[in-house]
Write a protein that holds these residues in place. Structure first.
Motif, PDB file in Angstrom:
ATOM      1  N   VAL A  84      -2.087 -11.992  -6.066  1.00 54.65           N
ATOM      2  CA  VAL A  84      -0.929 -12.761  -6.534  1.00 54.65           C
ATOM      3  C   VAL A  84       0.336 -12.051  -6.091  1.00 54.65           C
ATOM      4  O   VAL A  84       0.484 -10.834  -6.279  1.00 54.65           O
ATOM      5  N   LEU A  85       1.240 -12.802  -5.489  1.00 57.25           N
ATOM      6  CA  LEU A  85       2.573 -12.319  -5.130  1.00 57.25           C
ATOM      7  C   LEU A  85       3.550 -12.832  -6.183  1.00 57.25           C
ATOM      8  O   LEU A  85       3.676 -14.041  -6.377  1.00 57.25           O
ATOM      9  N   TRP A  86       4.223 -11.910  -6.855  1.00 58.74           N
ATOM     10  CA  TRP A  86       5.196 -12.270  -7.895  1.00 58.74           C
ATOM     11  C   TRP A  86       6.587 -11.909  -7.380  1.00 58.74           C
ATOM     12  O   TRP A  86       6.884 -10.757  -7.099  1.00 58.74           O
ATOM     13  N   GLU A  87       7.438 -12.920  -7.268  1.00 58.00           N
ATOM     14  CA  GLU A  87       8.801 -12.739  -6.804  1.00 58.00           C
ATOM     15  C   GLU A  87       9.723 -12.574  -8.009  1.00 58.00           C
ATOM     16  O   GLU A  87       9.969 -13.529  -8.758  1.00 58.00           O
ATOM     17  N   GLY A  88      10.248 -11.348  -8.210  1.00 63.17           N
ATOM     18  CA  GLY A  88      11.116 -11.078  -9.352  1.00 63.17           C
ATOM     19  C   GLY A  88      12.581 -11.224  -8.989  1.00 63.17           C
ATOM     20  O   GLY A  88      13.100 -10.461  -8.160  1.00 63.17           O
ATOM     21  N   HIS A  89      13.248 -12.198  -9.601  1.00 65.42           N
ATOM     22  CA  HIS A  89      14.661 -12.473  -9.332  1.00 65.42           C
ATOM     23  C   HIS A  89      15.438 -12.584 -10.639  1.00 65.42           C
ATOM     24  O   HIS A  89      14.859 -12.809 -11.705  1.00 65.42           O
ATOM     25  N   SER A  90      16.753 -12.461 -10.513  1.00 66.33           N
ATOM     26  CA  SER A  90      17.625 -12.744 -11.655  1.00 66.33           C
ATOM     27  C   SER A  90      18.976 -13.221 -11.138  1.00 66.33           C
ATOM     28  O   SER A  90      19.330 -12.984  -9.976  1.00 66.33           O
ATOM     29  N   ILE A  91      19.729 -13.873 -12.016  1.00 65.54           N
ATOM     30  CA  ILE A  91      21.014 -14.450 -11.629  1.00 65.54           C
ATOM     31  C   ILE A  91      21.849 -14.658 -12.876  1.00 65.54           C
ATOM     32  O   ILE A  91      21.302 -14.781 -13.982  1.00 65.54           O
ATOM     33  N   GLY A 138      -0.212  -0.163  -5.266  1.00 67.34           N
ATOM     34  CA  GLY A 138      -0.992  -0.119  -6.488  1.00 67.34           C
ATOM     35  C   GLY A 138      -2.471  -0.383  -6.239  1.00 67.34           C
ATOM     36  O   GLY A 138      -2.910  -0.537  -5.099  1.00 67.34           O
ATOM     37  N   SER A 139      -3.198  -0.478  -7.330  1.00 68.01           N
ATOM     38  CA  SER A 139      -4.649  -0.654  -7.257  1.00 68.01           C
ATOM     39  C   SER A 139      -5.110  -2.027  -7.732  1.00 68.01           C
ATOM     40  O   SER A 139      -6.298  -2.337  -7.663  1.00 68.01           O
ATOM     41  N   ALA A 140      -4.193  -2.849  -8.223  1.00 68.62           N
ATOM     42  CA  ALA A 140      -4.539  -4.165  -8.760  1.00 68.62           C
ATOM     43  C   ALA A 140      -4.158  -5.266  -7.773  1.00 68.62           C
ATOM     44  O   ALA A 140      -3.313  -5.051  -6.898  1.00 68.62           O
ATOM     45  N   PRO A 141      -4.737  -6.461  -7.900  1.00 69.29           N
ATOM     46  CA  PRO A 141      -4.438  -7.551  -6.967  1.00 69.29           C
ATOM     47  C   PRO A 141      -3.123  -8.262  -7.281  1.00 69.29           C
ATOM     48  O   PRO A 141      -3.063  -9.476  -7.446  1.00 69.29           O
ATOM     49  N   LEU A 142      -2.060  -7.473  -7.379  1.00 68.51           N
ATOM     50  CA  LEU A 142      -0.741  -8.011  -7.737  1.00 68.51           C
ATOM     51  C   LEU A 142       0.334  -7.258  -6.972  1.00 68.51           C
ATOM     52  O   LEU A 142       0.399  -6.026  -7.033  1.00 68.51           O
ATOM     53  N   LEU A 143       1.167  -7.991  -6.247  1.00 72.11           N
ATOM     54  CA  LEU A 143       2.312  -7.425  -5.537  1.00 72.11           C
ATOM     55  C   LEU A 143       3.581  -8.034  -6.106  1.00 72.11           C
ATOM     56  O   LEU A 143       3.741  -9.254  -6.128  1.00 72.11           O
ATOM     57  N   ILE A 144       4.483  -7.171  -6.563  1.00 71.99           N
ATOM     58  CA  ILE A 144       5.775  -7.620  -7.074  1.00 71.99           C
ATOM     59  C   ILE A 144       6.824  -7.345  -6.011  1.00 71.99           C
ATOM     60  O   ILE A 144       7.012  -6.197  -5.591  1.00 71.99           O
ATOM     61  N   SER A 145       7.484  -8.389  -5.574  1.00 65.58           N
ATOM     62  CA  SER A 145       8.533  -8.295  -4.564  1.00 65.58           C
ATOM     63  C   SER A 145       9.881  -8.531  -5.238  1.00 65.58           C
ATOM     64  O   SER A 145      10.045  -9.493  -5.999  1.00 65.58           O
ATOM     65  N   LEU A 146      10.837  -7.641  -4.950  1.00 65.25           N
ATOM     66  CA  LEU A 146      12.166  -7.714  -5.570  1.00 65.25           C
ATOM     67  C   LEU A 146      13.229  -7.756  -4.468  1.00 65.25           C
ATOM     68  O   LEU A 146      14.020  -6.820  -4.297  1.00 65.25           O
ATOM     69  N   PRO A 147      13.287  -8.840  -3.689  1.00 65.45           N
ATOM     70  CA  PRO A 147      14.079  -8.847  -2.452  1.00 65.45           C
ATOM     71  C   PRO A 147      15.585  -8.803  -2.632  1.00 65.45           C
ATOM     72  O   PRO A 147      16.309  -8.533  -1.669  1.00 65.45           O
ATOM     73  N   HIS A 148      16.077  -9.086  -3.835  1.00 64.63           N
ATOM     74  CA  HIS A 148      17.520  -9.058  -4.072  1.00 64.63           C
ATOM     75  C   HIS A 148      17.935  -7.927  -5.004  1.00 64.63           C
ATOM     76  O   HIS A 148      19.033  -7.943  -5.553  1.00 64.63           O
ATOM     77  N   ASN A 149      17.054  -6.948  -5.185  1.00 62.74           N
ATOM     78  CA  ASN A 149      17.368  -5.828  -6.062  1.00 62.74           C
ATOM     79  C   ASN A 149      18.372  -4.864  -5.425  1.00 62.74           C
ATOM     80  O   ASN A 149      19.137  -4.213  -6.116  1.00 62.74           O
ATOM     81  N   GLY A 150      18.371  -4.771  -4.097  1.00 66.29           N
ATOM     82  CA  GLY A 150      19.244  -3.817  -3.416  1.00 66.29           C
ATOM     83  C   GLY A 150      20.718  -4.180  -3.546  1.00 66.29           C
ATOM     84  O   GLY A 150      21.090  -5.353  -3.545  1.00 66.29           O
TER      85      GLY A 150
END
Length: 263
Positions: free
Chosen positions: A143-150, A9-21
């Motif tokens: 900013v690194l945003w870690e997106g998780h759910s459970i 992307g072009s903004a200073p934000l990275l969304i990581s979704l490490p458990h989406n797979g």
């Protein structure tokens, strides 16, 4: 099977979704018990939940493989994130229900675990680190945003029902006090969802390892109770419920962007 996809992307934000797979290679699935082949402990539909963030300019990285292949949010040396508490490891051998993943005698040995780290874990982390560095160099801060759910009830991990929104910042070490305070204020100002900050979930390896606010990278983990956007039994995505969750997540991500751009 490719280890991951990355949208730059072009903004200073990275969304990581490490458990989406949720994908499990056939040769591994053949050694697993039938319940594990469904990969029930996946962070189901988080890629759909965060899809709107691309329009905000965010980068998004997510894997294809299930956490049962290798858990990208655990340290490569396998040490515990929550010493003294129940948790699954770098290469899990039990489900969140406590049931065994593998048939007797089919569990991975040390050499296989090392190979999975090489094939799956390291490529994801190289890409994540490279993208974070790109964003920080381009914008001065990221900013690194870690997106998780459970699931909302997982007796092995916590008692009772999990709060709806669970923010983790490694007890304040992975992001600036100002950003944590602003995110907490957003949650406190709304009445639709329960929340916790640095409660049962304080942020996993990715949050703790990459969050270095003094070096220009803030990291925040959101662990979301799945009951708020999906059916926890069938894994069905519920768009109407998800839309309400997305509104609040969107406000939180906007706050992250404002913080990165003003720092």
């Amino acid at each position: 099977m490719s280890p991951y996809t990355l949208h730059r992307g072009s903004a200073p934000l990275l969304i990581s979704l490490p458990h989406n797979g949720s994908a499990i290679p056939d040769e591994l699935a053949a050694r697993m018990k039938r319940p594990a082949r469904r990969s029930p402990d996946t962070d189901w539909h988080v890629a759909e939940l965060y899809d709107f963030a691309r329009d905000m300019g965010a980068s998004v990285i997510r894997p294809f493989a299930s956490r049962y292949v290798v858990d990208l949010n655990r340290p490569a040396d396998g040490h515990a994130l929550y010493p003294g508490k129940s948790e699954t490891g770098l290469v899990p051998t039990i489900l969140f229900s406590g049931e065994a993943i593998y048939r007797p005698g089919a569990e991975p040995d040390a050499d296989e675990i090392a190979d999975r780290v090489k094939r799956w874990w390291k490529p994801y982390h190289r890409a994540l680190a490279d993208e974070l560095n790109r964003l920080r160099k381009e914008h001065g801060r990221a900013v690194l945003w870690e997106g998780h759910s459970i699931r909302s009830h997982v007796p092995m991990l916590f008692e009772g029902r999990l709060p709806d929104f669970n923010i983790g910042t490694a007890d304040g070490a992975s992001c600036s006090p100002e950003l944590q305070s602003r995110l907490a204020s957003l949650l406190e100002a709304q009445a639709d969802y329960t929340h916790a900050v640095n409660g049962r979930f304080k942020g996993g390896y990715i949050t703790r390892n990459y969050g270095k606010p003094e070096q220009g990278i803030d990291a925040v983990q959101l662990e979301l109770a799945q009951v708020n956007y999906m059916d926890e039994d069938s894994f069905e995505y519920l768009p109407a419920k998800a839309a309400n969750v997305q509104l609040l997540i969107g406000e939180m991500l906007k706050t992250c962007l404002e913080h990165a751009r003003s720092a």
